[in-house]
Design a protein around this motif. Structure first.
Motif, short mmCIF file in Angstrom:
data_model
loop_
_atom_site.label_atom_id
_atom_site.label_comp_id
_atom_site.label_asym_id
_atom_site.label_seq_id
_atom_site.Cartn_x
_atom_site.Cartn_y
_atom_site.Cartn_z
N LEU A 1 0.84 -1.21 0.00
CA LEU A 1 0.00 0.00 0.00
C LEU A 1 0.88 1.25 0.00
O LEU A 1 0.54 2.26 -0.64
N ARG B 1 2.11 1.63 -3.54
CA ARG B 1 1.04 2.12 -4.43
C ARG B 1 0.77 3.60 -4.17
O ARG B 1 0.44 4.35 -5.09
N THR B 2 0.92 4.03 -2.92
CA THR B 2 0.71 5.44 -2.61
C THR B 2 1.76 6.29 -3.31
O THR B 2 1.44 7.36 -3.86
N HIS C 1 -8.21 3.71 -3.37
CA HIS C 1 -7.00 3.37 -2.63
C HIS C 1 -7.04 3.97 -1.23
O HIS C 1 -6.64 3.32 -0.26
N THR D 1 -6.75 1.72 2.03
CA THR D 1 -5.55 1.92 2.85
C THR D 1 -5.91 2.33 4.27
O THR D 1 -5.32 1.82 5.24
#
Length: 686
Positions: free
Chosen positions: A376, A379-380, A429, A433
């Motif tokens: 995560l 991906r951020t 997301h 998250t």
């Protein structure tokens, strides 16, 4: 309350050693070593340098906002301590104070006290998402939606009349688009603005309860004016949706003919005064029509420089794309807050026995905890860089001279598509998250003083703010399948089905840049243009990672086109066809945006100077790319692009990358630059 702090198991998933599992696909491809060497190597991150890299060209703007967040950090406590009305007034006061610093008007014209820089405005808004999200939303309504609509849809007379007061926060307003009966279908709103030539006024009317304006920010308590979207009627003829400025309050009291009710309690954003509005034949001067794209003369003649009603409508909505860009960026930054808390907590909270006798192990040392949080985090970072590309595009298009190619229809359509897709993935997301981070903090994460309650509640609506994410992905897919043809702006979803049905599949694919990109990238992979390229390339080769996502996107575009064509040729109605292929349409759009996100990450790394910071981001880029492929491994295996052995190797590599990122995870979240004062969560992070 039962103790929920147990969040990790002491048993890690059994893994094959990196070297044995990956062979040629080991960490050697990214310059980080392989085998035992790769397991122990850890770059030394320069947090200040990495933060400057992330802040980019608008670092000064972001620092201004951080300072303002610290000055108003008490608003996070006020949200829990005050009554609803008192807190709404407190949020208004904070917003007005922020306006005095210049941060909220950065996207509005310099001539009226603004900054004249759209990119700076989005950067400020994104950074504001580190703090209280009611303040963020109120800023977005006031300066982005209300002020932006008057700026983009109005002309000089409107700017002269209202803009200075809007920038200064002296005039608060609303953006009244959504109706009870027509959420995302703006073209079908039922509110009417009928021109009365005898009085030179528009009469704004809510014809039925389904036409009431719903969930309108700033309406229930503070708004004085509203930009109202209504069907424009002149001499008995309807000309589609236009925007009219209508007074909501005069001297603090509701204007004649205006009825407003509070929308009531919400899941979150309790500092925003959402309301529902009815207009009972409210009369406003003809000059209140925002007439950049259409006007009505004193003798009742309607005219527009854009002849097509559909193109005029989409052009009008296209000018408001900044709101969609801003919400997506805010969602990504809210995810940064959650990750900062959860990763810092996991680096100090011990639980169960560790390999060292008599000492409990840190949560972040457990493989499962790494698996939960570090992909995560990767991906951020990827979405951060994708958002940066989008903001650059927005700034370029909106700053372009009207005669410049970047100001043209195609550039705007590409911008709108990218904004829609990035907003959808960014806000989804954030939701995922924040939930994962809350769970990773156990019972402490459930306490409101540790931020997660507000983060969860206040960001939940982001997935439907500025367009429902599913609807936005359909917009992305429409562009992919039609290549933004000349009919694009007037094409509804049924029109898209008819358009695609009239083309050969090969033509659809040839129109996509993905087709050409995939052919080019095969040339630099070990397998060349053979069908074995995906089995021979190293897992950590960015060319391989990009080629996999490009192949998926191209294959999905072709698959949707074939399904549409087959069903239309079998005589099915376009509406039925669309319903039957909608899941494929959505998957195609998501695949397209995920490819754009990875490309943004890879391209950004190419601009980065050599050093440990770049090594660290290379690890994150690999982790993001392989996690994305792993998450859809079933599709890649179904379509012959992953063998069972290679699929297992990807999983082993993701685990190994998590272990490599773990020693620098705290530095990577510190580089987001979230002020400690707005994190709160003292019991979690110290």
């Amino acid at each position: 309350m039962a103790d929920e702090s147990t969040t990790a198991t002491p048993d890690e998933t059994t893994e094959t050693p990196l070297g044995a599992a990956s062979g040629a696909d080991s960490g050697a491809d990214s310059g980080t070593g392989s085998g035992a060497e790769a397991e122990t190597y850890s770059p030394q991150v320069d947090v200040a340098s990495l933060q400057a890299f992330l802040d980019g060209r608008y670092a000064d703007v972001r620092d201004l906002v951080r300072g303002n967040l610290v000055s108003h950090a008490d608003v996070l406590v006020d949200a829990e301590a005050m009554s609803r009305d008192d807190f709404r007034d407190q949020v208004r006061d904070v917003v007005v104070d922020l306006a005095s610093t210049g941060q909220t008007g950065l996207g509005l014209p310099e001539a009226y006290g603004g900054g004249g820089d759209v990119g700076a405005s989005v950067a400020a808004f994104e950074t504001l998402a580190f703090g209280d999200l009611s303040v963020l939303t109120k800023v977005g309504v006031q300066f982005g939606l209300f002020g932006g609509a008057i700026l983009q849809l109005g002309t000089e007379k409107h700017h002269e009349r209202w803009m200075a007061d809007i920038v200064a926060g002296r005039l608060l307003g609303s953006f009244a688009m959504t109706e009870r009966g027509h959420g995302s279908d703006v073209a079908a709103v039922e509110t009417v603005a009928r021109f009365d030539p005898e009085t030179d006024e528009f009469v704004v009317t809510t014809p039925n309860d389904a036409a009431r304006k719903d969930y309108i920010g700033n309406a229930a308590r503070h708004g004085e004016l509203a930009v109202v979207f209504a069907q424009l009627e002149v001499a008995g003829e309807r000309h589609g949706v236009h925007a009219v400025v209508v007074p909501l309050r005069v001297d603090g009291e509701l204007a004649p003919g205006v009825r407003i009710e509070d929308s009531g309690d919400k899941l979150g954003l309790h500092g925003v005064d959402n309301g529902q509005i009815w207009f009972d034949d409210v009369r406003v001067p003809r000059e209140n029509l925002l007439d950049r794209f259409a006007s009505v003369s004193a003798d009742g003649v309607y005219s527009s420089p854009i002849e097509s009603r559909g193109r005029r409508f989409f052009t009008m909505l296209g000018t408001l794309v900044q709101g969609r860009v801003s919400v997506g960026g805010a969602g990504i930054n809210a995810a940064k807050v959650a990750l900062t808390i959860a990763i810092r907590y996991a680096d100090r909270r011990r639980q169960f026995d560790s390999p060292r006798e008599g000492e409990e192990q840190l949560l972040l040392d457990y493989g499962m905890h790494q698996r939960r949080l570090l992909p995560l985090l990767a991906r951020t970072y990827a979405l951060h860089f994708a958002q940066e590309v989008l903001v650059d595009d927005l700034h370029r298009v909106f700053s372009a001279d009207p005669d410049h190619p970047d100001a043209g229809g195609l550039a705007r359509q590409l911008l709108e598509s990218r904004a829609a897709g990035t907003k959808a993935l960014g806000t989804w997301h954030a939701t995922r998250t924040i939930q994962e981070c809350r769970e990773a903090c156990g019972g402490a994460g459930y306490m409101s003083r540790n931020r997660f309650a507000a983060l969860k509640a206040d960001t939940d609506v982001f997935t439907t703010f500025e367009g429902d994410n599913h609807v936005l992905l359909q917009l992305v897919a429409k562009g992919l399948l039609t290549d933004y043809s000349s009919e694009f702006e007037e094409m509804d979803q049924f029109g898209m089905v008819r358009f695609v049905a009239g083309l050969a599949v090969e033509t659809v694919l040839e129109k996509t840049n993905v087709h050409k990109l995939l052919e080019r990238i095969k040339d630099v992979l070990p397998g060349g243009s053979s069908d074995e390229w995906d089995q021979e390339a190293g897992l950590l080769d960015p060319n391989y990672q990009l080629a996999m996502l490009r192949f998926r996107e191209e294959h999905m575009i072709g698959g949707v086109a074939r399904r549409i064509q087959g069903r239309v040729r079998n005589g099915e109605h376009p509406g039925e066809v669309l319903s039957r292929v909608q899941d494929h349409v959505m998957a195609t759009a998501r695949a397209h945006v995920e490819r754009l996100v990875l490309e943004a990450f890879v391209d950004k790394l190419a601009t980065m100077p050599e050093g440990d910071d770049k090594v660290a981001l290379n690890l994150l880029c690999d982790l993001h790319a392989l996690s994305t492929i792993e998450a859809d491994r079933a599709w890649f295996m179904e379509h012959g692009r992953l063998t069972v052995q290679r699929s297992k190797a990807i999983t082993a590599e993701v685990n190994a990358l998590c272990r490599k990122v773990r020693p620098i995870a705290v530095d990577l979240v510190d580089a987001f630059g979230v002020p400690k004062e707005v994190l709160r969560a003292e019991e979690l992070i110290g």
